[in-house]
Scaffold this active site. Structure first.
Site, PDB file in Angstrom:
ATOM      1  N   HIS A   1      -9.592   0.429  -6.708  1.00 24.21           N
ATOM      2  CA  HIS A   1     -10.346   0.887  -5.551  1.00 24.21           C
ATOM      3  C   HIS A   1      -9.564   1.987  -4.807  1.00 24.21           C
ATOM      4  CE1 HIS A   1      -7.482  -2.199  -4.692  1.00 24.21           C
ATOM      5  NE2 HIS A   1      -7.756  -2.299  -3.392  1.00 24.21           N
ATOM      6  N   ARG A   2      -8.264   1.783  -4.650  1.00 22.39           N
ATOM      7  CA  ARG A   2      -7.424   2.747  -3.913  1.00 22.39           C
ATOM      8  C   ARG A   2      -7.240   4.034  -4.724  1.00 22.39           C
ATOM      9  NH1 ARG A   2      -4.230  -0.700  -2.725  1.00 22.39           N
ATOM     10  NH2 ARG A   2      -5.220  -1.089  -0.720  1.00 22.39           N
TER      11      ARG A   2
ATOM     12  N   PHE B   1       0.390  -6.454  -4.958  1.00 22.62           N
ATOM     13  CA  PHE B   1       0.547  -7.179  -3.696  1.00 22.62           C
ATOM     14  C   PHE B   1      -0.760  -7.917  -3.402  1.00 22.62           C
ATOM     15  CE2 PHE B   1      -1.998  -4.538  -0.756  1.00 22.62           C
ATOM     16  CZ  PHE B   1      -2.186  -3.411  -1.533  1.00 22.62           C
ATOM     17  N   GLY B   2      -0.802  -8.581  -2.276  1.00 21.80           N
ATOM     18  CA  GLY B   2      -2.044  -9.194  -1.797  1.00 21.80           C
ATOM     19  C   GLY B   2      -2.663 -10.139  -2.824  1.00 21.80           C
ATOM     20  N   TYR B   3      -3.944  -9.930  -3.106  1.00 22.25           N
ATOM     21  CA  TYR B   3      -4.703 -10.817  -3.990  1.00 22.25           C
ATOM     22  C   TYR B   3      -4.572 -10.436  -5.465  1.00 22.25           C
ATOM     23  CZ  TYR B   3      -6.872 -12.150   0.453  1.00 22.25           C
ATOM     24  OH  TYR B   3      -7.092 -12.586   1.743  1.00 22.25           O
TER      25      TYR B   3
ATOM     26  N   LYS C   1       0.838  -1.210   0.000  1.00 24.34           N
ATOM     27  CA  LYS C   1       0.000   0.000   0.000  1.00 24.34           C
ATOM     28  C   LYS C   1       0.866   1.251   0.000  1.00 24.34           C
ATOM     29  CE  LYS C   1      -3.793  -1.460   3.059  1.00 24.34           C
ATOM     30  NZ  LYS C   1      -4.449  -1.109   4.330  1.00 24.34           N
TER      31      LYS C   1
ATOM     32  N   ASP D   1      -8.260   1.234   4.929  1.00 23.97           N
ATOM     33  CA  ASP D   1      -8.656  -0.126   5.265  1.00 23.97           C
ATOM     34  C   ASP D   1      -9.281  -0.695   3.997  1.00 23.97           C
ATOM     35  OD1 ASP D   1      -8.466  -1.973   7.517  1.00 23.97           O
ATOM     36  OD2 ASP D   1     -10.618  -2.222   7.184  1.00 23.97           O
TER      37      ASP D   1
HETATM   38  P1  ITT Z   1      -2.314  -1.516   7.356  1.00 25.52           P
HETATM   39  O1  ITT Z   1      -3.481  -1.785   8.269  1.00 25.52           O
HETATM   40  O2  ITT Z   1      -1.044  -1.256   8.096  1.00 25.52           O
HETATM   41  O3  ITT Z   1      -2.612  -0.459   6.332  1.00 25.52           O
HETATM   42  P2  ITT Z   1      -2.927  -4.197   6.371  1.00 25.52           P
HETATM   43  O4  ITT Z   1      -2.297  -5.067   5.310  1.00 25.52           O
HETATM   44  O5  ITT Z   1      -3.196  -4.823   7.708  1.00 25.52           O
HETATM   45  O6  ITT Z   1      -2.022  -2.870   6.522  1.00 25.52           O
HETATM   46  P3  ITT Z   1      -5.780  -4.020   5.787  1.00 25.52           P
HETATM   47  O7  ITT Z   1      -6.206  -4.512   7.131  1.00 25.52           O
HETATM   48  O8  ITT Z   1      -6.501  -2.849   5.187  1.00 25.52           O
HETATM   49  O9  ITT Z   1      -4.247  -3.593   5.770  1.00 25.52           O
HETATM   50  O10 ITT Z   1      -5.841  -5.271   4.787  1.00 25.52           O
HETATM   51  C1  ITT Z   1      -5.767  -5.077   3.423  1.00 25.52           C
HETATM   52  C2  ITT Z   1      -5.627  -6.430   2.729  1.00 25.52           C
HETATM   53  O11 ITT Z   1      -6.535  -6.508   1.639  1.00 25.52           O
HETATM   54  C3  ITT Z   1      -4.236  -6.566   2.121  1.00 25.52           C
HETATM   55  O12 ITT Z   1      -3.331  -7.165   3.036  1.00 25.52           O
HETATM   56  C4  ITT Z   1      -4.519  -7.450   0.906  1.00 25.52           C
HETATM   57  O13 ITT Z   1      -4.570  -8.780   1.298  1.00 25.52           O
HETATM   58  C5  ITT Z   1      -5.911  -6.982   0.478  1.00 25.52           C
HETATM   59  N1  ITT Z   1      -5.819  -5.860  -0.500  1.00 25.52           N
HETATM   60  C6  ITT Z   1      -6.173  -4.565  -0.297  1.00 25.52           C
HETATM   61  N2  ITT Z   1      -5.899  -3.814  -1.377  1.00 25.52           N
HETATM   62  C7  ITT Z   1      -5.353  -4.649  -2.275  1.00 25.52           C
HETATM   63  C8  ITT Z   1      -4.836  -4.469  -3.562  1.00 25.52           C
HETATM   64  O14 ITT Z   1      -4.784  -3.277  -4.138  1.00 25.52           O
HETATM   65  N3  ITT Z   1      -4.364  -5.533  -4.204  1.00 25.52           N
HETATM   66  C9  ITT Z   1      -4.376  -6.742  -3.632  1.00 25.52           C
HETATM   67  N4  ITT Z   1      -4.813  -7.009  -2.412  1.00 25.52           N
HETATM   68  C10 ITT Z   1      -5.309  -5.965  -1.717  1.00 25.52           C
END
Ligand code: ITT
Length: 196
Positions: free
Chosen positions: A181-182, A153-155, A14, A70
């Site tokens: 979305h972001r 990252f993530g999904y 992020k 979030d």
């Molecule tokens: P912070 O609270 O420190 O910001 P976090 O990773 O714990 O970090 P969240 O609770 O908001 O943040 O969880 C967001 C999760 O959703 C992230 O770890 C991914 O698994 C998923 N996610 C969110 N935005 C994404 C994106 O743009 N691409 C892929 N996965 C995403």
């Protein structure tokens, strides 16, 4: 003069996206720049509650505007899961690969037309110690059957946004930001900030 802003995130994926999207005009700091940032317990029931909690946690450590994100993946056939639990879907380790593997298992036997999902991002903006507004962004897509791509990252490797034949992990970062979305939520937050 660059305008200082704190992005209250410890997620490097992020943080990188905010740095790319906010650009030259802003002096972007993240939790990695703070001394001993507290670990915020994300026990809200909604994205908005968690985002507000994360932004408000740092008002004593940063004077300028604070944005907290979030976000998560809401899968139609899983009734919106993993949703607010997206980061911890496969456990507290917040392991992207384990989360993706768990998601693929959960969707085994689900047909292509039923694999709809959306990424959602809620940003909370704190100025002078108060939540001034929240901003919501959504992007619709489909969950693939195997990961594709190295970016993001993530999904991202499993998410095929509607209207594209590449995943958000196969897109260049600029392309992702235009539809994500972001990206949507952040453009609204910046418009709001410029008018304050
Ligand atoms: P912070 O609270 O420190 O910001 P976090 O990773 O714990 O970090 P969240 O609770 O908001 O943040 O969880 C967001 C999760 O959703 C992230 O770890 C991914 O698994 C998923 N996610 C969110 N935005 C994404 C994106 O743009 N691409 C892929 N996965 C995403």
């Amino acid at each position: 003069m660059k305008k200082p802003i704190l992005i209250a995130t410890g997620n490097q994926g992020k943080a990188k996206e905010f740095q790319q999207m906010l650009g030259e005009e802003w002096e972007v700091q993240t939790l990695a720049d703070l001394e001993n940032p507290i670990d915020v317990v994300e026990d809200g029931e909604t994205f908005a509650e968690n985002a507000a909690k994360k932004a408000l946690a740092f008002v004593d450590q940063f004077e300028g505007p604070i944005l907290a994100d979030d976000s998560g993946l809401e899968v139609d056939s899983l009734d919106g899961a993993p949703g607010i639990y997206s980061a911890r879907y496969a456990g507290e380790a917040k392991d992207d690969e384990a989360n993706n593997t768990k998601l693929l298992h959960a969707l085994e036997g689900i047909s292509d037309p039923e694999r709809g999902a959306q990424f959602r991002c809620v940003l909370a903006l704190v100025v002078e110690g108060e939540v001034k507004a929240t901003f919501d962004g959504v992007v619709r897509g489909t969950i693939l059957r195997a990961p594709r791509g190295e970016n993001g990252f993530g999904y991202d490797p499993l998410f095929l946004p509607d209207g594209f034949n590449v995943t958000t992990a196969e897109m260049a970062s600029d392309e992702k930001h235009q539809i994500s979305h972001r990206g949507k939520a952040l453009r609204d937050a910046v418009d709001y900030l410029q008018r304050l």
